[in-house]
Scaffold this active site. Structure first.
Site, PDB file in Angstrom:
ATOM      1  N   HIS A 206      30.714  13.787   9.032  1.00 38.88           N
ATOM      2  CA  HIS A 206      32.428  13.848   8.752  1.00 38.88           C
ATOM      3  C   HIS A 206      32.536  12.976   7.527  1.00 38.88           C
ATOM      4  CE1 HIS A 206      33.851  14.708  13.306  1.00 38.88           C
ATOM      5  NE2 HIS A 206      31.955  15.683  13.372  1.00 38.88           N
ATOM      6  N   SER A 210      31.613  20.161   6.806  1.00 41.24           N
ATOM      7  CA  SER A 210      31.071  20.652   7.047  1.00 41.24           C
ATOM      8  C   SER A 210      31.454  21.555   5.971  1.00 41.24           C
ATOM      9  CB  SER A 210      31.702  21.621   8.131  1.00 41.24           C
ATOM     10  OG  SER A 210      31.549  21.474   9.686  1.00 41.24           O
ATOM     11  N   LYS A 234      35.645  27.406  20.705  1.00 40.11           N
ATOM     12  CA  LYS A 234      34.352  28.346  20.704  1.00 40.11           C
ATOM     13  C   LYS A 234      33.009  28.078  20.597  1.00 40.11           C
ATOM     14  CE  LYS A 234      33.145  30.370  16.262  1.00 40.11           C
ATOM     15  NZ  LYS A 234      34.176  31.118  15.357  1.00 40.11           N
ATOM     16  N   ASP A 235      32.594  26.762  20.881  1.00 37.42           N
ATOM     17  CA  ASP A 235      31.574  25.603  21.320  1.00 37.42           C
ATOM     18  C   ASP A 235      31.303  26.147  22.503  1.00 37.42           C
ATOM     19  OD1 ASP A 235      30.856  25.174  19.123  1.00 37.42           O
ATOM     20  OD2 ASP A 235      31.526  23.045  19.301  1.00 37.42           O
ATOM     21  N   GLU A 278       2.751  25.494  21.872  1.00 40.51           N
ATOM     22  CA  GLU A 278       3.316  25.875  22.367  1.00 40.51           C
ATOM     23  C   GLU A 278       3.877  27.041  21.563  1.00 40.51           C
ATOM     24  OE1 GLU A 278       5.170  25.315  26.116  1.00 40.51           O
ATOM     25  OE2 GLU A 278       2.889  25.681  25.902  1.00 40.51           O
TER      26      GLU A 278
HETATM   27  C1  HEM Z   1      18.779  17.092  18.072  1.00 40.60           C
HETATM   28  C2  HEM Z   1      18.563  17.594  16.210  1.00 40.60           C
HETATM   29  C3  HEM Z   1      20.404  17.770  15.709  1.00 40.60           C
HETATM   30  C4  HEM Z   1      21.580  18.038  16.947  1.00 40.60           C
HETATM   31  C5  HEM Z   1      22.605  17.305  17.932  1.00 40.60           C
HETATM   32  C6  HEM Z   1      22.682  18.168  15.152  1.00 40.60           C
HETATM   33  C7  HEM Z   1      24.381  18.595  15.530  1.00 40.60           C
HETATM   34  C8  HEM Z   1      24.481  19.045  14.178  1.00 40.60           C
HETATM   35  C9  HEM Z   1      26.729  19.318  14.699  1.00 40.60           C
HETATM   36  C10 HEM Z   1      26.955  19.066  15.888  1.00 40.60           C
HETATM   37  C11 HEM Z   1      26.840  19.857  13.371  1.00 40.60           C
HETATM   38  C12 HEM Z   1      28.151  20.284  13.648  1.00 40.60           C
HETATM   39  C13 HEM Z   1      28.288  21.595  13.624  1.00 40.60           C
HETATM   40  C14 HEM Z   1      27.311  22.752  12.955  1.00 40.60           C
HETATM   41  O1  HEM Z   1      27.538  22.752  12.129  1.00 40.60           O
HETATM   42  O2  HEM Z   1      26.717  23.507  13.420  1.00 40.60           O
HETATM   43  C15 HEM Z   1      25.619  19.696  12.505  1.00 40.60           C
HETATM   44  C16 HEM Z   1      25.330  20.086  11.039  1.00 40.60           C
HETATM   45  C17 HEM Z   1      24.404  20.028  10.421  1.00 40.60           C
HETATM   46  N1  HEM Z   1      23.600  19.364  10.572  1.00 40.60           N
HETATM   47 FE1  HEM Z   1      23.049  19.575  12.410  1.00 40.60          FE
HETATM   48  N2  HEM Z   1      22.048  18.495  14.617  1.00 40.60           N
HETATM   49  C18 HEM Z   1      20.408  18.942  14.705  1.00 40.60           C
HETATM   50  C19 HEM Z   1      19.540  18.371  13.674  1.00 40.60           C
HETATM   51  C20 HEM Z   1      19.656  19.190  13.125  1.00 40.60           C
HETATM   52  C21 HEM Z   1      18.178  19.656  11.700  1.00 40.60           C
HETATM   53  C22 HEM Z   1      16.894  19.705  12.193  1.00 40.60           C
HETATM   54  C23 HEM Z   1      19.100  20.044  10.418  1.00 40.60           C
HETATM   55  C24 HEM Z   1      17.965  20.772   8.883  1.00 40.60           C
HETATM   56  C25 HEM Z   1      16.547  19.956   9.012  1.00 40.60           C
HETATM   57  C26 HEM Z   1      19.530  19.736  10.685  1.00 40.60           C
HETATM   58  C27 HEM Z   1      21.122  19.730   9.416  1.00 40.60           C
HETATM   59  C28 HEM Z   1      22.484  19.896   9.762  1.00 40.60           C
HETATM   60  C29 HEM Z   1      23.456  20.057   7.944  1.00 40.60           C
HETATM   61  C30 HEM Z   1      23.214  20.869   7.355  1.00 40.60           C
HETATM   62  C31 HEM Z   1      24.501  20.242   9.169  1.00 40.60           C
HETATM   63  C32 HEM Z   1      25.890  21.209   8.476  1.00 40.60           C
HETATM   64  C33 HEM Z   1      25.534  22.578   8.206  1.00 40.60           C
HETATM   65  C34 HEM Z   1      27.356  23.054   7.528  1.00 40.60           C
HETATM   66  O3  HEM Z   1      27.837  22.537   7.758  1.00 40.60           O
HETATM   67  O4  HEM Z   1      26.737  23.928   6.900  1.00 40.60           O
HETATM   68  N3  HEM Z   1      20.756  19.371  11.310  1.00 40.60           N
HETATM   69  N4  HEM Z   1      24.520  19.544  13.088  1.00 40.60           N
END
Ligand code: HEM
Length: 406
Positions: A206, A210, A234-235, A278
């Site tokens: 935030h 994004s 959408k979600d 797995e």
């Molecule tokens: C428990 C695991 C995770 C949760 C609950 C989570 C949750 C989220 C959520 C809700 C968003 C905003 C929606 C979206 O852009 O899809 C987000 C964005 C993002 N997440 Fe995660 N995430 C997790 C793991 C990860 C991992 C493993 C990575 C990378 C190694 C990652 C990298 C990012 C990035 C770079 C964004 C911004 C995307 C953009 O604006 O283009 N996240 N995450």
């Protein structure tokens, strides 16, 4: 509402919800690949809730663990459902996370100013892997026992502290009761650490906002929409589609994600013919086995994940939008995806015949993707600019990708 007003006078509940959720400004052009973050959050909650109910009936004792799981399946009200939601949920969690990471890789979500967001994600991945590995020991089946045996052994290659670390992990000289109880304790703890880190992940998101499939700065008010109702709906739609697929597995094919050998109680005196992790660990397992030296194999396996952390510096292209606007990168990404499928296949099979060199080539291709990145990205940028790509690309090159004023 009276109660809300009462709370708002004492705690910024409504301003917080407005600022971070309902009125939170989001790019208008996010596609369905942006659904996977919220899906990851959903499945994390599902794992915690189903895990809590499993823990009410599970016995972390080598004499009772296997039977207590059978008891849950047969005697506990809806125990079979709770267990299948949890075991299928673990597989779904990895599928969602891998798509979430690959989306980030494809669209360049790791780029400035999102490096810390990316790194918090990688830390999350390690924690989820730890939780899954420890959870897998709990049913105390053959594959649980021998998987833990193999993986804990790997820590032995760490210089100086390796042997002590293996002892600390196992709590004994062999995988046994002490290992089971400490894995249970940690398996219960880690999800809450994950929740804490997810909060940091979202606070970071935030702050930097994004990115979006075009990668261009969204400076105009009309480029952004409030999160509610646009992305809540959408979600929710994404969640419904996901549940359709997920529940089909839970109800019609829950065994797809449980190795057959794990229906046999753990027997330390009988090694299974073929020990496989797995599916979600298979590519890394293939990398481990591709290298004939165990120490170097472990280094390569850990490096195959850690190397993701360097992406913000390996990718030197300033063309916005990652794969959307970069044809060469698109091809590299496709090769990378195919390579992961090959590694998964090789990891599943016994290391015999042609599969050995195929695994080695696939490992080279995996690391080659990252090693070639600095050169290819610079070269591709020069090539694209020489072809005089339409104005916005060049105009945006040096602008940070942000969403209006903070
Ligand atoms: C428990 C695991 C995770 C949760 C609950 C989570 C949750 C989220 C959520 C809700 C968003 C905003 C929606 C979206 O852009 O899809 C987000 C964005 C993002 N997440 Fe995660 N995430 C997790 C793991 C990860 C991992 C493993 C990575 C990378 C190694 C990652 C990298 C990012 C990035 C770079 C964004 C911004 C995307 C953009 O604006 O283009 N996240 N995450």
């Amino acid at each position: 509402m009276k109660i809300i007003n009462w709370i708002d006078a004492r705690f910024p509940l409504t301003p917080f919800i407005k600022h971070e959720l309902t009125e939170y400004k989001t790019p208008a052009n996010l596609n369905y690949w942006w659904n996977f973050g919220s899906l990851a959050g959903f499945i994390l909650m599902l794992q915690i809730i189903t895990g809590l109910f499993l823990a009410m009936h599970y016995k972390a004792d080598t004499n009772m663990a296997f039977d207590s799981v059978e008891y849950i399946m047969r005697e506990v009200n809806f125990g079979w459902l709770i267990r299948y939601l949890h075991s299928t949920g673990a597989a779904a969690f990895f599928a969602i996370l891998y798509i979430h990471i690959l989306r980030g890789l494809y669209y360049g979500s790791y780029r400035k100013p999102r490096e810390m967001l990316w790194w918090s994600g990688i830390a999350l991945l390690f924690l989820v892997m730890g939780a899954a590995f420890m959870g897998y020991l709990l049913p105390w089946g053959q594959m649980s026992f021998w998987g833990a045996q193999v993986i804990t052994n790997l820590f032995g290659v760490i210089p100086f502290i390796g042997d002590d670390l293996v002892l600390l992990l196992r709590g004994d000289f062999a995988v046994g009761d002490a290992t089971l109880t400490r894995f249970f304790a940690l398996h219960y703890l880690i999800p809450f650490l994950i929740v804490g880190l997810v909060v940091i992940h979202l606070v970071t998101l935030h702050w930097v906002k994004s990115t979006n499939p075009s990668g261009h700065s969204l400076q105009r008010e009309s480029d952004a929409v409030p999160f509610h109702p646009y992305y809540t709906v959408k979600d929710l739609f994404g969640l419904m589609v996901f549940l359709l697929v997920f529940l089909s597995f839970v109800f019609f094919s829950p065994g797809s994600f449980i190795e057959a050998d794990n229906y046999i109680p753990a027997n330390p005196l009988q090694t299974p013919a073929h020990i496989v992790p797995e599916w979600y660990f298979l590519p890394f397992y293939a990398i481990l086995r591709a290298i004939p030296n165990l120490e170097l194999g472990v280094v390569a396996m850990v490096a195959s994940i850690l190397i993701l952390a360097f992406m913000p510096y390996l990718d030197r292209s300033r063309i916005p939008g990652g794969g959307t606007n970069r044809p060469i990168y698109r091809l590299m990404f496709l090769a990378f995806l195919i390579d992961i499928v090959v590694l998964t296949y090789v990891g599943k099979k016994p290391p015999e015949g042609m599969l050995v060199p195929i695994g080695q080539v696939a490992t080279l291709v995996y690391f080659g993707f990252f090693a070639a990145m600095p050169f290819v990205s610079k070269w591709e940028e020069r090539w694209l600019l020489s072809k005089s790509v339409p104005g916005p690309v060049q105009e945006n090159l040096d602008k940070p990708i942000t969403l209006g004023k903070r």
